[in-house]
Design a protein around this motif. Structure first.
Motif, PDB file in Angstrom:
ATOM      1  N   THR A 179     -76.806  80.736  -5.001  1.00  0.00           N
ATOM      2  CA  THR A 179     -77.028  82.008  -5.678  1.00  0.00           C
ATOM      3  C   THR A 179     -78.503  82.153  -6.004  1.00  0.00           C
ATOM      4  O   THR A 179     -79.245  81.165  -6.092  1.00  0.00           O
ATOM      5  N   VAL A 180     -78.933  83.387  -6.177  1.00  0.00           N
ATOM      6  CA  VAL A 180     -80.293  83.671  -6.597  1.00  0.00           C
ATOM      7  C   VAL A 180     -80.236  84.876  -7.532  1.00  0.00           C
ATOM      8  O   VAL A 180     -79.478  85.828  -7.303  1.00  0.00           O
ATOM      9  N   SER A 181     -80.987  84.836  -8.589  1.00  0.00           N
ATOM     10  CA  SER A 181     -80.949  85.928  -9.563  1.00  0.00           C
ATOM     11  C   SER A 181     -81.855  87.079  -9.136  1.00  0.00           C
ATOM     12  O   SER A 181     -82.839  86.888  -8.419  1.00  0.00           O
ATOM     13  N   ILE A 182     -81.493  88.290  -9.576  1.00  0.00           N
ATOM     14  CA  ILE A 182     -82.286  89.487  -9.319  1.00  0.00           C
ATOM     15  C   ILE A 182     -82.819  89.992 -10.654  1.00  0.00           C
ATOM     16  O   ILE A 182     -82.055  90.090 -11.627  1.00  0.00           O
ATOM     17  N   PRO A 183     -84.107  90.306 -10.759  1.00  0.00           N
ATOM     18  CA  PRO A 183     -84.637  90.847 -12.024  1.00  0.00           C
ATOM     19  C   PRO A 183     -83.813  92.038 -12.495  1.00  0.00           C
ATOM     20  O   PRO A 183     -83.481  92.926 -11.705  1.00  0.00           O
ATOM     21  N   LEU A 205     -83.283  78.980  -5.398  1.00  0.00           N
ATOM     22  CA  LEU A 205     -81.868  78.999  -5.077  1.00  0.00           C
ATOM     23  C   LEU A 205     -81.137  78.001  -5.965  1.00  0.00           C
ATOM     24  O   LEU A 205     -81.594  76.868  -6.178  1.00  0.00           O
ATOM     25  N   GLN A 206     -79.980  78.419  -6.490  1.00  0.00           N
ATOM     26  CA  GLN A 206     -79.135  77.551  -7.294  1.00  0.00           C
ATOM     27  C   GLN A 206     -77.837  77.294  -6.536  1.00  0.00           C
ATOM     28  O   GLN A 206     -77.304  78.202  -5.883  1.00  0.00           O
ATOM     29  N   GLN A 207     -77.356  76.053  -6.614  1.00  0.00           N
ATOM     30  CA  GLN A 207     -76.117  75.730  -5.916  1.00  0.00           C
ATOM     31  C   GLN A 207     -74.937  75.872  -6.864  1.00  0.00           C
ATOM     32  O   GLN A 207     -74.974  75.407  -8.004  1.00  0.00           O
ATOM     33  N   VAL A 208     -73.912  76.563  -6.378  1.00  0.00           N
ATOM     34  CA  VAL A 208     -72.696  76.768  -7.160  1.00  0.00           C
ATOM     35  C   VAL A 208     -71.534  76.175  -6.380  1.00  0.00           C
ATOM     36  O   VAL A 208     -71.304  76.540  -5.225  1.00  0.00           O
ATOM     37  N   GLY A 209     -70.823  75.279  -6.985  1.00  0.00           N
ATOM     38  CA  GLY A 209     -69.687  74.669  -6.304  1.00  0.00           C
ATOM     39  C   GLY A 209     -70.167  73.769  -5.171  1.00  0.00           C
ATOM     40  O   GLY A 209     -71.251  73.193  -5.200  1.00  0.00           O
ATOM     41  N   GLY A 210     -69.351  73.698  -4.132  1.00  0.00           N
ATOM     42  CA  GLY A 210     -69.644  72.780  -3.054  1.00  0.00           C
ATOM     43  C   GLY A 210     -70.594  73.306  -1.995  1.00  0.00           C
ATOM     44  O   GLY A 210     -71.321  72.522  -1.384  1.00  0.00           O
TER      45      GLY A 210
END
Length: 341
Positions: A15-19, A6-11
């Motif tokens: 988000t998590v990427s999909i292949p 999981l990546q944090q965006v903003g406050g």
């Protein structure tokens, strides 16, 4: 399976990427709207809105106009979970078929016949899934099924020939309750939103579904016993009546205990005790049946008609034990899954 962080965006957004190959294979691209579902079992599901459309909203079924085919088609569509079902035929439906449809619709919970034309009948389900408690429906079904079974075996022992007609009406109630559980389970197989609306996890929903199906059959076994009781020409000998009473009480106790384990708690040791009791009861039933067949029972002087009636009663009790075992297996599997997960 792919593993992502999981990546944090903003406050406060993750988000998590999909292949890319996964997205391409499913017709997804940047900017495509998707639906997110968070379920009670801890899963988070991402689903395309195109695939998540309400495919169970309406269906039109062509039938030959015969009463039997119309009833089968309508029952199947109801069980699958369609909200609006239109039956069409090349010729106008006759009065008998229309009456049969109205009678069948009354057996479905929250359903009514909303349009009736010469070659077209439309049925709609008005029940809001969020107002439904699947668990409570199974609880009510358990009560009715066991009550039908108890009254049926009591009427058999007492040679009450009139009980059959009375119990057929109560059996219809078990069909209605079970049908509602089956409907929501079937809808949940297609619609992820249905799982949220009924506020039940998918494993629990399957357990309720399987338990409901077995409880309905327990009620049907009871009606079978009442039907067999109409064949008796005289009251049963006291020892035979007492044996059947014990067996029927034991069978119902197993069904009740096993279904309680599904509904209220999954004590593995308790479920094993219930299943062991079923094994012992089955051995007792078979010994009694062997004595009956070998003409060594208290019914040796009874008519063939009475002996056949008792044999049919025993067969229904054996099937009741089988359904109790099946519900117990559901409870045991659930207990093992809960302990592991």
């Amino acid at each position: 399976m792919e593993t992502r962080k999981l990546q944090q965006v903003g406050g406060g957004t993750y988000t998590v990427s999909i292949p890319k190959e996964w997205a391409t294979a499913r017709g997804l691209e940047a900017g495509t709207p998707v639906n997110l579902y968070s379920h009670l079992d801890g899963s988070i599901v991402v689903r395309s809105r195109a695939k998540d459309s309400d495919g169970l909203s309406t269906i039109t079924v062509e039938v030959d106009g015969g009463r039997e085919q119309v009833a089968r088609a309508l029952s199947a569509a109801q069980a699958v979970g369609f909200e609006r079902v239109t039956l069409t035929a090349g010729e106008p439906f006759d009065a008998e078929t229309c009456r049969a449809v109205r009678s069948l619709v009354r057996q479905f919970v929250g359903t009514e016949l909303v349009d009736e034309q010469e070659g077209e009948l439309t049925v709609r389900n008005l029940l809001d899934a969020s107002d439904v408690s699947v668990r409570q429906s199974v609880v009510q079904l358990q009560y009715v099924a066991l009550s039908v079974h108890e009254q049926a075996t009591g009427s058999f022992v007492d040679a009450d020939a009139g009980a059959y007609d009375r119990l057929c009406e109560r059996e219809t109630e078990t069909d209605r309750l079970c049908g509602m559980v089956v409907r929501h389970f079937s809808r949940a197989l297609v619609s992820l939103a249905e799982v949220d609306r009924v506020e039940t996890s998918r494993p629990e929903l399957f357990e309720y579904y399987e338990t409901a199906r077995r409880l309905r059959r327990v009620a049907r076994n009871g009606v079978t016993i009442a039907r067999a009781g109409r064949r008796l020409t005289e009251p049963l000998p006291e020892t035979v009546a007492a044996e059947l009473d014990v067996l029927s009480n034991t069978a119902r106790g197993i069904v009740e205990g096993a279904s309680n384990a599904v509904l209220e708690g999954r004590d593995t040791d308790r479920v094993h005790e219930i299943l062991d009791t079923g094994t012992e009861a089955r051995a007792t039933l078979e010994a009694f049946e062997d004595a009956l067949v070998a003409d060594r029972s208290e019914m040796s002087a009874s008519t063939t008609r009475d002996v056949v009636a008792v044999a049919r009663c025993l067969d229904a009790l054996r099937r009741t034990l089988d359904h109790g075992d099946a519900i117990g297996d559901v409870a045991l599997q659930a207990a093992m899954r809960d302990d592991r997960l």
